[in-house]
Motif scaffolding. Structure first.
Motif, PDB file in Angstrom:
ATOM      1  N   TYR A  73       0.826  -1.214   0.000  1.00  0.00           N
ATOM      2  CA  TYR A  73       0.000   0.000   0.000  1.00  0.00           C
ATOM      3  C   TYR A  73       0.863   1.268   0.000  1.00  0.00           C
ATOM      4  O   TYR A  73       0.619   2.195  -0.784  1.00  0.00           O
ATOM      5  N   ASP A  74       1.842   1.341   0.900  1.00  0.00           N
ATOM      6  CA  ASP A  74       2.680   2.546   0.982  1.00  0.00           C
ATOM      7  C   ASP A  74       3.442   2.777  -0.315  1.00  0.00           C
ATOM      8  O   ASP A  74       3.653   3.931  -0.731  1.00  0.00           O
ATOM      9  N   GLU A  75       3.841   1.698  -0.956  1.00  0.00           N
ATOM     10  CA  GLU A  75       4.521   1.808  -2.246  1.00  0.00           C
ATOM     11  C   GLU A  75       3.611   2.461  -3.288  1.00  0.00           C
ATOM     12  O   GLU A  75       4.035   3.349  -4.038  1.00  0.00           O
ATOM     13  N   TRP A  76       2.346   2.018  -3.327  1.00  0.00           N
ATOM     14  CA  TRP A  76       1.387   2.619  -4.247  1.00  0.00           C
ATOM     15  C   TRP A  76       1.161   4.091  -3.904  1.00  0.00           C
ATOM     16  O   TRP A  76       1.101   4.948  -4.796  1.00  0.00           O
ATOM     17  N   HIS A  77       1.020   4.376  -2.633  1.00  0.00           N
ATOM     18  CA  HIS A  77       0.774   5.759  -2.212  1.00  0.00           C
ATOM     19  C   HIS A  77       1.908   6.665  -2.672  1.00  0.00           C
ATOM     20  O   HIS A  77       1.676   7.726  -3.276  1.00  0.00           O
ATOM     21  N   ASP A  78       3.130   6.289  -2.399  1.00  0.00           N
ATOM     22  CA  ASP A  78       4.270   7.139  -2.741  1.00  0.00           C
ATOM     23  C   ASP A  78       4.415   7.290  -4.255  1.00  0.00           C
ATOM     24  O   ASP A  78       4.728   8.376  -4.750  1.00  0.00           O
ATOM     25  N   ARG A  79       4.168   6.229  -4.972  1.00  0.00           N
ATOM     26  CA  ARG A  79       4.290   6.284  -6.426  1.00  0.00           C
ATOM     27  C   ARG A  79       3.230   7.183  -7.040  1.00  0.00           C
ATOM     28  O   ARG A  79       3.530   8.048  -7.874  1.00  0.00           O
ATOM     29  N   LEU A  80       1.966   6.995  -6.650  1.00  0.00           N
ATOM     30  CA  LEU A  80       0.877   7.742  -7.269  1.00  0.00           C
ATOM     31  C   LEU A  80       0.840   9.200  -6.821  1.00  0.00           C
ATOM     32  O   LEU A  80       0.351  10.065  -7.553  1.00  0.00           O
ATOM     33  N   ALA A  81       1.352   9.478  -5.628  1.00  0.00           N
ATOM     34  CA  ALA A  81       1.361  10.862  -5.129  1.00  0.00           C
ATOM     35  C   ALA A  81       2.221  11.770  -5.998  1.00  0.00           C
ATOM     36  O   ALA A  81       2.049  12.993  -5.987  1.00  0.00           O
ATOM     37  N   GLU A  82       3.134  11.190  -6.764  1.00  0.00           N
ATOM     38  CA  GLU A  82       3.975  11.992  -7.663  1.00  0.00           C
ATOM     39  C   GLU A  82       3.170  12.550  -8.838  1.00  0.00           C
ATOM     40  O   GLU A  82       3.559  13.553  -9.438  1.00  0.00           O
ATOM     41  N   SER A  83       2.045  11.905  -9.171  1.00  0.00           N
ATOM     42  CA  SER A  83       1.284  12.298 -10.360  1.00  0.00           C
ATOM     43  C   SER A  83      -0.137  12.761 -10.059  1.00  0.00           C
ATOM     44  O   SER A  83      -0.750  13.419 -10.906  1.00  0.00           O
ATOM     45  N   PHE A  84      -0.667  12.426  -8.864  1.00  0.00           N
ATOM     46  CA  PHE A  84      -2.070  12.691  -8.579  1.00  0.00           C
ATOM     47  C   PHE A  84      -2.234  13.352  -7.215  1.00  0.00           C
ATOM     48  O   PHE A  84      -1.427  13.162  -6.309  1.00  0.00           O
ATOM     49  N   ASP A  85      -3.316  14.123  -7.101  1.00  0.00           N
ATOM     50  CA  ASP A  85      -3.714  14.692  -5.821  1.00  0.00           C
ATOM     51  C   ASP A  85      -4.573  13.641  -5.126  1.00  0.00           C
ATOM     52  O   ASP A  85      -5.783  13.561  -5.338  1.00  0.00           O
ATOM     53  N   LEU A  86      -3.959  12.820  -4.304  1.00  0.00           N
ATOM     54  CA  LEU A  86      -4.631  11.671  -3.716  1.00  0.00           C
ATOM     55  C   LEU A  86      -5.498  12.066  -2.533  1.00  0.00           C
ATOM     56  O   LEU A  86      -5.167  12.969  -1.767  1.00  0.00           O
ATOM     57  N   ALA A  87      -6.618  11.371  -2.394  1.00  0.00           N
ATOM     58  CA  ALA A  87      -7.393  11.395  -1.153  1.00  0.00           C
ATOM     59  C   ALA A  87      -7.156  10.060  -0.462  1.00  0.00           C
ATOM     60  O   ALA A  87      -6.955   9.037  -1.118  1.00  0.00           O
ATOM     61  N   GLU A  88      -7.178  10.072   0.864  1.00  0.00           N
ATOM     62  CA  GLU A  88      -6.908   8.848   1.612  1.00  0.00           C
ATOM     63  C   GLU A  88      -7.908   8.711   2.744  1.00  0.00           C
ATOM     64  O   GLU A  88      -8.329   9.695   3.346  1.00  0.00           O
ATOM     65  N   PHE A  89      -8.297   7.470   3.012  1.00  0.00           N
ATOM     66  CA  PHE A  89      -9.261   7.208   4.081  1.00  0.00           C
ATOM     67  C   PHE A  89      -8.855   5.932   4.807  1.00  0.00           C
ATOM     68  O   PHE A  89      -8.460   4.950   4.180  1.00  0.00           O
ATOM     69  N   ASP A  90      -8.968   5.979   6.139  1.00  0.00           N
ATOM     70  CA  ASP A  90      -8.650   4.832   6.981  1.00  0.00           C
ATOM     71  C   ASP A  90      -9.952   4.211   7.459  1.00  0.00           C
ATOM     72  O   ASP A  90     -10.732   4.855   8.170  1.00  0.00           O
ATOM     73  N   PHE A  91     -10.194   2.959   7.077  1.00  0.00           N
ATOM     74  CA  PHE A  91     -11.416   2.264   7.451  1.00  0.00           C
ATOM     75  C   PHE A  91     -11.233   1.452   8.739  1.00  0.00           C
ATOM     76  O   PHE A  91     -11.844   0.414   8.918  1.00  0.00           O
ATOM     77  N   GLY A  92     -10.387   1.929   9.618  1.00  0.00           N
ATOM     78  CA  GLY A  92     -10.169   1.230  10.870  1.00  0.00           C
ATOM     79  C   GLY A  92      -9.175   0.097  10.737  1.00  0.00           C
ATOM     80  O   GLY A  92      -9.464  -1.034  11.136  1.00  0.00           O
ATOM     81  N   GLY A  93      -8.029   0.409  10.161  1.00  0.00           N
ATOM     82  CA  GLY A  93      -6.993  -0.601   9.993  1.00  0.00           C
ATOM     83  C   GLY A  93      -6.673  -0.904   8.552  1.00  0.00           C
ATOM     84  O   GLY A  93      -5.566  -1.340   8.233  1.00  0.00           O
ATOM     85  N   ALA A  94      -7.622  -0.712   7.648  1.00  0.00           N
ATOM     86  CA  ALA A  94      -7.394  -0.893   6.211  1.00  0.00           C
ATOM     87  C   ALA A  94      -7.512   0.474   5.537  1.00  0.00           C
ATOM     88  O   ALA A  94      -8.554   1.122   5.611  1.00  0.00           O
ATOM     89  N   LYS A  95      -6.445   0.903   4.897  1.00  0.00           N
ATOM     90  CA  LYS A  95      -6.435   2.201   4.248  1.00  0.00           C
ATOM     91  C   LYS A  95      -6.727   2.076   2.761  1.00  0.00           C
ATOM     92  O   LYS A  95      -6.435   1.059   2.139  1.00  0.00           O
ATOM     93  N   SER A  96      -7.311   3.142   2.218  1.00  0.00           N
ATOM     94  CA  SER A  96      -7.549   3.232   0.782  1.00  0.00           C
ATOM     95  C   SER A  96      -7.136   4.606   0.282  1.00  0.00           C
ATOM     96  O   SER A  96      -7.252   5.605   1.011  1.00  0.00           O
ATOM     97  N   LEU A  97      -6.644   4.654  -0.932  1.00  0.00           N
ATOM     98  CA  LEU A  97      -6.353   5.926  -1.585  1.00  0.00           C
ATOM     99  C   LEU A  97      -7.206   6.046  -2.834  1.00  0.00           C
ATOM    100  O   LEU A  97      -7.600   5.050  -3.438  1.00  0.00           O
ATOM    101  N   TYR A  98      -7.510   7.285  -3.204  1.00  0.00           N
ATOM    102  CA  TYR A  98      -8.471   7.575  -4.266  1.00  0.00           C
ATOM    103  C   TYR A  98      -7.870   8.603  -5.228  1.00  0.00           C
ATOM    104  O   TYR A  98      -7.256   9.588  -4.807  1.00  0.00           O
ATOM    105  N   PHE A  99      -8.103   8.387  -6.518  1.00  0.00           N
ATOM    106  CA  PHE A  99      -7.686   9.320  -7.550  1.00  0.00           C
ATOM    107  C   PHE A  99      -8.569   9.069  -8.766  1.00  0.00           C
ATOM    108  O   PHE A  99      -9.388   8.136  -8.769  1.00  0.00           O
ATOM    109  N   TYR A 100      -8.420   9.894  -9.809  1.00  0.00           N
ATOM    110  CA  TYR A 100      -9.334   9.832 -10.951  1.00  0.00           C
ATOM    111  C   TYR A 100      -8.603   9.485 -12.241  1.00  0.00           C
ATOM    112  O   TYR A 100      -7.478   9.938 -12.482  1.00  0.00           O
ATOM    113  N   ASP A 101      -9.291   8.693 -13.075  1.00  0.00           N
ATOM    114  CA  ASP A 101      -8.738   8.400 -14.393  1.00  0.00           C
ATOM    115  C   ASP A 101      -9.173   9.480 -15.383  1.00  0.00           C
ATOM    116  O   ASP A 101      -9.955  10.389 -15.024  1.00  0.00           O
TER     117      ASP A 101
END
Length: 227
Positions: A73-101
């Motif tokens: 997950y952290d690898e994806w976050h760091d990689r995509l943050a270079e190109s996208f304005d990411l939103a992130e949400f913690d579902f109580g232990g499982a995190k998700s990041l959001y961006f648009y195609d």
């Protein structure tokens, strides 16, 4: 009745642009290409990119989620943050990041995958529905089970890796919206029996190559093909 997701199809205004987005930013490999369509390997299911044309077209402004192993997950976050304005949400232990195609679909990557691949599956698809009770009843007839309820939403689980979120019109996390005229394919031991379970409530039922296609009351297409 249904045993898993086989594909999710999205409408792409410019197919080359959409193909480039998913192969470059998410490393999805091309399974096959034909006139007006590209099929990508998304782990347990395929992601289909389809130009506007014949019905079913593929969903528009669809919110859907890829599963990634928690340790990637952290690898994806760091990689995509270079190109996208990411939103992130913690579902109580499982995190998700959001961006648009490029076509306005809200893509989620959640650290919930099981396996070694960077993307292991599609684990959530959000459908916009007009009448929540009607939509819930329709999908329960296909053996989906309600696992979470909200005032304007229901989360249903098939028993495999994919959940369906049924949303009345609204904005979700990262201003995501449920998809319109979404096209999804499911594996079924008996496609005709699955179609018969919802035939009385479906807008249309048709035989297709290797299975049966159903159009639900909100205009979403479900294709059942043999396991």
């Amino acid at each position: 009745m249904l045993s898993g997701l086989r594909w999710l199809a999205l409408e792409a205004k410019y197919l080359d642009r959409a193909r480039e987005f998913y192969t470059t930013h998410l490393d999805l490999s091309v399974v096959r290409e034909s006139d007006g369509e590209v099929v990508l390997d998304a782990g347990g299911a395929n992601l289909v990119l389809r130009e506007p044309g014949a019905v079913p077209r593929g969903g528009v402004h669809t919110h859907f989620a890829f599963a990634a192993p928690p340790d990637r997950y952290d690898e994806w976050h760091d990689r995509l943050a270079e190109s996208f304005d990411l939103a992130e949400f913690d579902f109580g232990g499982a995190k998700s990041l959001y961006f648009y195609d490029p076509d306005g679909n809200c893509v989620e990557i959640g650290g919930v995958g099981d396996g070694d691949a960077a993307i292991t599956d599609v684990f959530e698809i959000v459908l916009e529905v007009e009448d929540l009770a009607r939509a819930e009843s329709f999908y329960r007839s296909l053996d989906f089970e309600v696992v979470d309820r909200g005032e304007q939403r229901r989360r249903l689980r098939l028993g495999g890796p994919v959940d369906l979120e049924l949303w009345e019109p609204q904005l979700g996390i990262a201003d995501a919206r449920g998809g319109l005229h979404v096209d999804v394919g499911f594996a079924a031991e008996d496609p005709a029996a699955a179609a018969d379970a919802v035939r009385d409530d479906a807008c249309a039922v048709a035989e297709v190559d290797g299975g049966t296609r159903v159009r639900d009351p909100d205009g979403h297409y479900l294709t059942f093909r043999r396991t």
